[in-house]
Design a protein around this motif. Sequence first.
Motif, short mmCIF file in Angstrom:
data_model
loop_
_atom_site.label_atom_id
_atom_site.label_comp_id
_atom_site.label_asym_id
_atom_site.label_seq_id
_atom_site.Cartn_x
_atom_site.Cartn_y
_atom_site.Cartn_z
N UNK A 55 0.95 -1.19 0.01
CA UNK A 55 0.04 0.09 0.04
C UNK A 55 0.84 1.20 0.07
N UNK A 56 2.00 1.27 0.63
CA UNK A 56 2.99 2.32 0.71
C UNK A 56 3.88 2.38 -0.53
N UNK A 57 3.69 1.31 -1.38
CA UNK A 57 4.52 1.56 -2.55
C UNK A 57 5.79 0.96 -2.31
N UNK A 58 6.18 0.25 -1.36
CA UNK A 58 7.39 -0.24 -1.12
C UNK A 58 7.47 -1.73 -1.34
N UNK A 59 8.59 -2.25 -1.77
CA UNK A 59 8.97 -3.40 -2.45
C UNK A 59 8.60 -4.70 -1.44
N UNK A 60 8.37 -5.75 -2.04
CA UNK A 60 8.09 -7.15 -1.41
C UNK A 60 9.25 -7.45 -0.74
N UNK A 61 9.42 -7.82 0.79
CA UNK A 61 10.67 -8.31 1.22
C UNK A 61 10.17 -9.56 2.01
N UNK A 62 11.44 -10.38 2.22
CA UNK A 62 11.29 -11.86 2.45
C UNK A 62 11.66 -11.78 4.08
N UNK A 63 10.81 -12.15 5.04
CA UNK A 63 11.02 -12.15 6.22
C UNK A 63 12.15 -12.83 6.87
N UNK A 64 13.11 -12.25 7.52
CA UNK A 64 14.30 -13.02 8.05
C UNK A 64 14.23 -13.19 9.58
N UNK A 65 13.00 -12.76 10.28
CA UNK A 65 13.00 -12.59 11.53
C UNK A 65 11.80 -11.82 12.12
N UNK A 66 11.28 -11.94 13.23
CA UNK A 66 10.16 -11.12 13.60
C UNK A 66 10.42 -9.71 13.77
N UNK A 67 11.81 -9.42 13.91
CA UNK A 67 12.36 -7.96 13.84
C UNK A 67 11.82 -7.26 12.65
N UNK A 68 11.72 -7.83 11.63
CA UNK A 68 11.42 -7.13 10.32
C UNK A 68 9.71 -6.75 10.55
N UNK A 69 8.87 -7.46 11.16
CA UNK A 69 7.75 -6.83 11.55
C UNK A 69 7.75 -5.68 12.33
N UNK A 70 8.47 -5.90 13.47
CA UNK A 70 8.47 -4.88 14.42
C UNK A 70 8.90 -3.58 13.80
N UNK A 71 9.88 -3.71 13.10
CA UNK A 71 10.30 -2.53 12.19
C UNK A 71 9.42 -1.76 11.44
N UNK A 72 8.65 -2.88 10.74
CA UNK A 72 7.47 -2.42 9.79
C UNK A 72 6.45 -1.60 10.79
N UNK A 73 6.25 -2.08 11.85
CA UNK A 73 5.17 -1.35 12.72
C UNK A 73 5.68 0.11 12.88
#
Length: 495
Positions: free
Chosen positions: A429-447
């Motif tokens: 939705x923000x126009x940012x590219x798809x990323x592959x999760x490497x850890x839950x930290x990726x979700x926390x950063x996205x928050x």
Amino acid sequence: KHLWPVLTLNFKLMKTIKKSTAFIIIIISIFAIPACEKFLDLDPPYVQDAENYFLTPEDYDRALIGAYDMLQGSFLSVWIGEIASDNTIAGGESVTDTEGLHEIDAMNHGGENTELLNLWRWNYTGISRTNYIMEFKDNIDFEGKDNIIAQTRFLRAFYYFELVKVFGDVPLIIDQRLGVDEAASIERTPVSEVYAQIEADLLAAAPLLDIAPEVKGQVSQGAALSLLGKAYLYQGKYAEAASTFESVIALGTYSLINDFNALFTVANEGHSETIFDVEYTGLEGGGYGCLICLEGNVGPVFQGIRQYNGPVYGDGNSYNQPTQDLYDAFDPADPRREATILDIDAFIAAQPDPESITYAIGAGGHTGYYNNKYIKRQGEIGLPDDDLTSPVNYKVIRYADVLLMAAEAHYLTGNTAKAQEYMNLVRARAGMPVIVLTGVEDIWNERRLELSCEGHRFFDLVRTNQAAANIEGFQINKNELFPIPQIEIDLTGGN
């Protein structure tokens, strides 16, 4: 003035209450004059007997409006949730201007903190108003009462959630008003029991709430389920959280809107991403002496640009300013950075006549950045006192938040594919590219990127054990919670 709020037992519409205050004070003053001594033998005027109030459906409706009214204090939770974190600083006119926020910013807050006392009082006032309804819920039967009780239970759960995430163990009392006896004797209740009550209220409320309420601002089934899922997540009940968030998604009521910039505008209120928001109006004034009395949202005003004179924005008080650390956390290509953070000097430099635009810097701290989600804008200024009457609603829970909480819960229960799907929906939705999760930290950063300046950051850092690594001055086993106001401790003799 403390844990128990004084309930004037004639729950009128809030505007009527406020406009009547001055008149009631005059009446009280008259009765205090010795020449009018004979009036003291009469029942107090304009006060209805509490035990004989809930006699009509309108009584329940008015009491419910009174319970909703305390949501107006949500701006304080937003400030604390951001200023206590690495996202913003207190700002303002000086370090003694709203000193409690500066203490929280510096992590040196104690039991005598005005902002924490206000948060305590306001939420317990909301709880007492909901308990008042629940105490008399069986007085009469009428069509629609189940829905009113469901809304009441949601509000009580919300107010307790605001308290438990800030203070931890807090006094728990249900289905009765908070009186002098309770305020002077009640002890703290373990967090687990407070959360159990929150869960019970939300589980009971959800099936009885409308999926799409006809009245704008009323809580919905999706709001109850979303708050329930959040309560599960905060307790580490990840399987229950994942299942509950899936129920919200399955409703099919919510979707991400295309334009991130339009999420927080007055013109676009009630869009498909809104799950639960606090309704404000710009049509009623007020004063700085009682911010909880206002019907407008003071957040955008306090977070506005000090003594600003120029296009687009209005002047404000320069509170809650985003940090350089938050600004640098964004990819420069991420449109959410500009939508979230106003770089005032860059904005002025880009205008056709930058020399004509001026603003002032407060002595409470200046980063050069402002909260662009909730800020005073021309065209969104209320009347008649535009200092305190912003009509901008506060988005307590929105669909992107639910998707990211669902992603976290799924990841922590082993469903990486579902977690990645939900996280990338928000990024797309923000126009940012798809990323592959490497850890839950990726979700926390996205928050952080998606929800910054909305009041979630400090509590996210605490519940994910990241606070000490990210907040300057944070002390482990101390600053995870805020101190209960000392005046409340003294009132109970230390209980």
